[in-house]
Design an enzyme around this catalytic site. Structure first.
Site, short mmCIF file in Angstrom:
data_model
loop_
_atom_site.label_atom_id
_atom_site.label_comp_id
_atom_site.label_asym_id
_atom_site.label_seq_id
_atom_site.Cartn_x
_atom_site.Cartn_y
_atom_site.Cartn_z
N CYS A 14 32.63 -13.42 -38.61
CA CYS A 14 32.26 -12.02 -38.95
C CYS A 14 31.00 -11.61 -38.33
CB CYS A 14 32.47 -11.36 -40.22
SG CYS A 14 32.04 -9.84 -40.38
N LEU B 55 29.05 -1.51 -50.86
CA LEU B 55 27.79 -0.76 -50.76
C LEU B 55 26.79 -1.81 -51.20
CD1 LEU B 55 27.13 2.21 -50.38
CD2 LEU B 55 26.47 2.16 -52.72
N ASN B 56 26.92 -2.36 -52.33
CA ASN B 56 26.00 -3.19 -53.09
C ASN B 56 24.67 -2.98 -53.00
OD1 ASN B 56 28.15 -5.23 -52.90
ND2 ASN B 56 28.01 -5.57 -50.74
N CYS C 220 35.89 -12.06 -53.08
CA CYS C 220 35.31 -11.26 -52.04
C CYS C 220 34.14 -11.98 -51.24
CB CYS C 220 34.77 -10.03 -52.73
SG CYS C 220 34.42 -8.86 -51.48
S1 SF4 Z 1 31.01 -9.31 -46.57
FE1 SF4 Z 1 32.65 -8.75 -45.08
S2 SF4 Z 1 31.43 -7.58 -43.37
FE2 SF4 Z 1 30.05 -8.81 -44.45
S3 SF4 Z 1 29.87 -10.63 -43.32
FE3 SF4 Z 1 31.43 -10.95 -45.07
S4 SF4 Z 1 33.26 -10.83 -44.14
FE4 SF4 Z 1 31.65 -9.72 -42.85
#
Ligand code: SF4
Length: 346
Positions: free
Chosen positions: A111, A215-216, A333
């Protein structure tokens, strides 16, 4: 021609264009493909009078699936590693619910968003996944492994809106009633706040789809520090695009807030978050941070999470505490990529 990258209607169109045949034969292929893990088109009654056509179609079909190259099980959460045709790997998480399975899919290898708390973000973007590589993750779990998949979440590796066309087509294929039949209201697309993608998604007008925004932090300085995307599309811009986002009755925007100890867990952070979501149709999902390898950040204690949750409730925010199932296999996540060797062949 790969059936995993086409909706039923698109397959019929292809059949008409390539073979001069329509729904009768295309439907037979679609049914055979989704009903049975292995099939021979020549055995299908619809092709009994046209074996040459069955052979020609079989030649044109690209039925390769990514191979399951690794499997890690922890309690009831499973992480599958898929090896793609070029040797790179992506990860898919199976999360058991009371009566079915939720599949968390990847949409990119790596990413480029670079969120500091995220394992995948440390890899950079190696490449986009194609439509069939995205859909195959669900197809293998549902049709080959045989699990009752009812929910799909785009929360694995990658920013879905940074691979917009493939992700949108994958959602169209996943939700096709004649195929995998995962209704859009059971599909969640999670974004770090890629505003042009949210605008394009809004223009599609899929109000049943669930949109989650990671959002965080609800102040620009802190969010830009945690999530570089915020330097380009700050909170004001993000909020404005969310205000106009089309939602079906009963659907809400999901705001994901990963609570990181001593970073975004102060009372003023709760107040800022409450201000950000005021008058938006939002549910906040609060998630205790699950440190990635060599993370500069710490997980909060359960009582700190509860304190933050309570502060939000007192401020009138609709909040749900989300468990980070799969914590120790790094399947929660922002934890995918590199846990078991990461991409191979790169
Ligand atoms: S949280 Fe989601 S958008 Fe952010 S670097 Fe990781 S995979 Fe990518």
């Amino acid at each position: 021609m790969n059936p995993l990258s086409l909706t039923y209607d698109q397959l019929v169109e292809q059949f008409q264009r390539r073979y001069g045949r329509g729904a009768f034969h295309a439907g037979a292929l679609y049914r055979a493909f989704y009903d049975r893990p292995v099939f021979d088109l020549r055995q299908a009654p619809e092709f009994s009078r046209s074996p040459e056509l069955a052979q020609r179609i079989a030649r044109d079909l690209d039925m390769r699936l990514p191979e399951v190259s690794g499997r890690i099980q922890e309690e009831d959460v499973t992480k599958l590693q898929f090896r793609l045709a070029d040797g790179l790997t992506v990860e898919t998480v199976l999360i058991p619910m009371a009566h079915h399975t939720t599949v968390c899919v990847s949409c990119q290898v790596g990413c480029r968003m670079g969120c500091r708390f995220c394992q995948t973000g440390q890899m950079g973007l190696l490449r986009q996944l194609s439509v069939d590589e995205i859909v195959a993750q669900v197809f293998v779990v549902k049709v080959h492994i045989g699990l009752d998949v009812r929910n799909v979440v785009f929360m694995g590796m990658g920013e879905p809106l940074d691979n917009f066309d493939a992700v949108v087509q994958a959602i169209a294929v996943l939700s096709d009633q004649r195929g995998l039949n995962i209704a859009k209201r059971h599909i969640t697309l999670s974004t770090a706040g890629w505003v042009p993608g949210i605008e394009r998604l809004a223009a599609l007008n899929w109000p049943q789809l669930k949109l989650a925004v990671s959002l965080n932090a609800a102040d620009d300085a802190l969010r830009s520090n945690l999530m570089p995307v915020n330097r380009r599309y700050g909170l004001g811009t993000l909020r404005a695009v969310l205000e106009g986002y089309p939602l079906a009755r009963g659907n809400v925007l999901l705001v994901e807030y990963v609570l990181i100890r001593d970073v975004n867990d102060r009372p003023e952070d709760a107040r800022r978050l409450a201000r950000f979501v005021t008058e938006l149709p939002v549910r906040v999902n609060l998630i205790a941070y699950n440190p990635r390898k060599a993370s500069p950040f710490d997980a909060p204690w359960p009582e700190e999470v509860e304190r933050f949750r309570r502060a939000l409730v007192d401020l009138g925010v609709f909040v749900r505490l989300r468990g980070a199932k799969g914590t120790s296999i790094r399947a929660a996540c922002g934890q995918l990529g590199g846990a078991s060797g990461g991409p191979v062949g790169s």
